[in-house]
Scaffold this motif. Structure first.
Motif, PDB file in Angstrom:
ATOM      1  N   THR A   1      -5.390  -3.509   2.541  1.00  0.00           N
ATOM      2  CA  THR A   1      -5.394  -2.168   3.120  1.00  0.00           C
ATOM      3  C   THR A   1      -6.551  -1.349   2.542  1.00  0.00           C
ATOM      4  O   THR A   1      -7.148  -1.706   1.522  1.00  0.00           O
ATOM      5  N   VAL A   2      -6.825  -0.254   3.212  1.00  0.00           N
ATOM      6  CA  VAL A   2      -7.894   0.641   2.774  1.00  0.00           C
ATOM      7  C   VAL A   2      -7.605   1.134   1.345  1.00  0.00           C
ATOM      8  O   VAL A   2      -8.506   1.196   0.505  1.00  0.00           O
ATOM      9  N   ALA A   3      -6.356   1.416   1.053  1.00  0.00           N
ATOM     10  CA  ALA A   3      -6.003   1.895  -0.287  1.00  0.00           C
ATOM     11  C   ALA A   3      -6.154   0.789  -1.329  1.00  0.00           C
ATOM     12  O   ALA A   3      -6.637   1.026  -2.441  1.00  0.00           O
ATOM     13  N   GLU A   4      -5.748  -0.429  -0.981  1.00  0.00           N
ATOM     14  CA  GLU A   4      -5.894  -1.544  -1.923  1.00  0.00           C
ATOM     15  C   GLU A   4      -7.364  -1.822  -2.224  1.00  0.00           C
ATOM     16  O   GLU A   4      -7.732  -2.080  -3.372  1.00  0.00           O
TER      17      GLU A   4
ATOM     18  N   PHE B   1      -5.137   8.964   8.338  1.00  0.00           N
ATOM     19  CA  PHE B   1      -4.485   7.667   8.614  1.00  0.00           C
ATOM     20  C   PHE B   1      -3.814   7.171   7.333  1.00  0.00           C
ATOM     21  O   PHE B   1      -4.138   7.641   6.245  1.00  0.00           O
TER      22      PHE B   1
ATOM     23  N   ALA C   1      -3.590   5.106   4.517  1.00  0.00           N
ATOM     24  CA  ALA C   1      -4.491   4.196   3.801  1.00  0.00           C
ATOM     25  C   ALA C   1      -3.748   3.022   3.169  1.00  0.00           C
ATOM     26  O   ALA C   1      -4.332   1.969   2.941  1.00  0.00           O
ATOM     27  N   ARG C   2      -2.449   3.198   2.907  1.00  0.00           N
ATOM     28  CA  ARG C   2      -1.685   2.078   2.334  1.00  0.00           C
ATOM     29  C   ARG C   2      -1.177   1.125   3.403  1.00  0.00           C
ATOM     30  O   ARG C   2      -0.490   0.163   3.102  1.00  0.00           O
ATOM     31  N   HIS C   3      -1.442   1.442   4.655  1.00  0.00           N
ATOM     32  CA  HIS C   3      -0.982   0.543   5.710  1.00  0.00           C
ATOM     33  C   HIS C   3      -2.119   0.008   6.587  1.00  0.00           C
ATOM     34  O   HIS C   3      -2.098  -1.139   6.995  1.00  0.00           O
TER      35      HIS C   3
ATOM     36  N   THR D   1      -2.714   8.837   1.475  1.00  0.00           N
ATOM     37  CA  THR D   1      -1.916   7.789   0.842  1.00  0.00           C
ATOM     38  C   THR D   1      -0.471   8.181   0.621  1.00  0.00           C
ATOM     39  O   THR D   1       0.409   7.358   0.682  1.00  0.00           O
TER      40      THR D   1
END
Lengths: 354, 354
Positions: A98-101, B92, B94-96, B118
């Protein structure tokens, strides 16, 4: 599994000297680990498997050819390891991370180029080896036998959920690991829902019942849809069933190496359109299946590429008429050198129960 | 659910004029849709729900306050809509959202700033409203009643998988939607696997059996672990059980609004350490639960923040000794104004079967 890792490296460009694998199916594919927390870090000469304390023992049992590391903080541990291994360009699964990861990983790997890889593992997994086909066939057989055991229960008055429940139970008793997805038992007007997960609705005389079901065997999924009639079908029910069956048969007859997957979709879709039901077939004709129930390739009007021997896909056209009901007929098939082989054993001729 | 959307906008900054929701739990939380393909696009004045043809009818039944759109190509449809709505800054999850999905979206929304968010939905979902707590309680009761029905089967000679299978079946029969996760029935030496999914191992006299199980009711999960002894427990089994139970009780006694979640973890962990079993408790003390089985907040040595009334978390310390076995005791609890309320009904005193 070492062979699969070697094949993966052959698909990666020369610049990439590290690869991070995080999606559970790809992790299982490459090292056999079946838990929910596992990460693989590969370089061209070394391989590591990272998990948390819940899975250390399981990893020792399942993961034979990678060095097992138990982490407390995954991203920090990864950062330390990547630094220690002097990785310069680290590939990662862009369709899974994901973008956060990615953001978290970037903070721990400042000098490393993180390179999105989208298709390498898809390309590997799309073509199954004989061991995988054996497991897919076994899953399909367990499921089909279970449906046969449950078939006598499909009578007016039973709830859809009770059929699904018995079917799920039988599949487990017969050796399946669990349902491959939420089982669909959609009767009467609910059969018009392509994804009509079993509800509290009672099955009634005259209903059409769409049963879309599958189990998992050693990680590999099965997927088959049988549509049955409760009592003698009406002329319209029979007609729609025969159209869907013909569409299904045409797609299967068309499927062989070299044919584009769009053409396979068109074989089913074209026939349904020709019969005047175009707007009632509102999904793709099929999808790849393996460690995931839905995986590349697609068999749809949007599909890219051609069939290759060893691909395993579903063929599942349907007609869904709001208010009236629907019919779907689905088999899972293996693409062979000169055609394809159906591995879902249930007979697809029109079936009446009760 | 309109209230939840209003609360979401209050958490977003003024600059953000569009929000994209793609994770199934958040979609369900905000609009009630329970299928697997649903996307919500919000502006401050309008709301859209996008799905594919399989789910159009279901969406019409479940999604009442958003405009329903059936897409053929999701990202293209999103791009058109975002343009039409003149969104300038689109938040959006970010964690998904994956790196590849973001890349695809960027191509269709060139003039839009895509802003990673997030925690906003986590923050909303962490604190449950009374309607959610009712569903969580119902799920926990269905599961607990089912375990009681299955308990007489736990006898020497039965396989773990048969216990899990019966339990899964009972939970469905009793009104659950399906297992909340792969059920754990881990006996004897397998009880040392914190995630010992039920296997073909036969349960034997003298075994400890860890049963970690849960069901889903209208989307909400339950999670409880009961550890039982087959026959009279040995002195060591009794001792370890009593240490875990005391750790569990201490964490529950400590849990109230304002206490940090790290302190709750420390209440359980500190006691286990003090008794000399530090290295055998290798996971966090608990986790939030709701539409997902594992969701924020964590209750662990890495946890951030404090307990708030309305949070629902598990408390599940354990001791796992390789080769010997293990004990875990887990309840799901609701944080209340002056403490917490246990909603998993099974008695946690030492239980012998057979």
């Amino acid at each position: 599994m070492i062979n699969r890792i070697k094949k993966l490296w052959r698909l990666l460009d020369a610049e990439t000297d590290g690869m991070l694998i995080t999606s559970p199916e790809n992790v299982r594919y490459l090292c056999g680990f079946s838990g929910t927390e596992g990460t693989i870090l590969l370089t061209r000469t070394e391989g590591f498997f990272l998990t948390d304390g819940r899975y250390t023992i399981q990893a020792q049992q399942q993961v034979k050819q990678l060095t097992i590391i138990t982490f407390r903080e995954k991203v920090k541990e990864l950062g330390r390891l990547i630094k220690k291994l002097h990785v310069k360009t680290l590939g990662f699964e862009a369709r899974h991370v994901t973008v956060a990861e990615l953001h978290d990983l970037e903070k721990e790997t400042r000098l490393v180029t993180l390179k999105p890889c989208t298709d390498v593992l898809d390309r590997l997994r799309m073509v199954k080896d004989p061991a995988e086909i054996t497991l897919l066939r076994k899953a399909a057989r367990i499921a089909a036998q279970s449906l046969q055991e449950v078939m006598p229960l499909i009578r007016p008055g039973i709830r859809e959920i009770d059929v699904a429940c018995e079917l799920g139970y039988r599949m487990k008793k017969n050796g399946g690991e669990g349902p491959a997805f939420q089982l669909i038992v959609a009767s009467g007007y609910r059969a018009a829902l392509p994804h009509g997960v079993a509800s509290l609705k009672k099955i009634a005389a005259g209903d059409v019942v769409v049963i879309d079901y599958g189990t998992v065997y050693r990680g590999y999924a099965s997927d088959e849809t049988c549509t049955v009639f409760v009592g003698k079908p009406t002329a319209r029910q029979k007609k729609i069933y025969s159209i869907v069956l013909e569409a299904h048969n045409r797609a299967i007859a068309a499927l062989r190496p070299g044919k584009t997957l769009k053409m396979i979709d068109a074989a089913a879709r074209g026939y349904i359109e020709q019969q005047g039901f175009k707007k009632y077939f509102n999904h793709g004709t099929g999808h790849g299946i393996g460690l995931a129930v839905h995986e590349p390739p697609r068999v749809s009007y949007l599909a890219e590429g051609a069939a290759v021997a060893g691909m395993v896909v579903t063929i599942e056209p349907g007609i869904y008429i709001p208010g009236w009901g629907g019919v779907r007929i689905e088999d899972t098939v293996v693409v062979r050198d000169r055609g394809c082989e159906i591995i879902t054993p249930n007979d697809k001729r029109c079936t009446c129960v009760a």
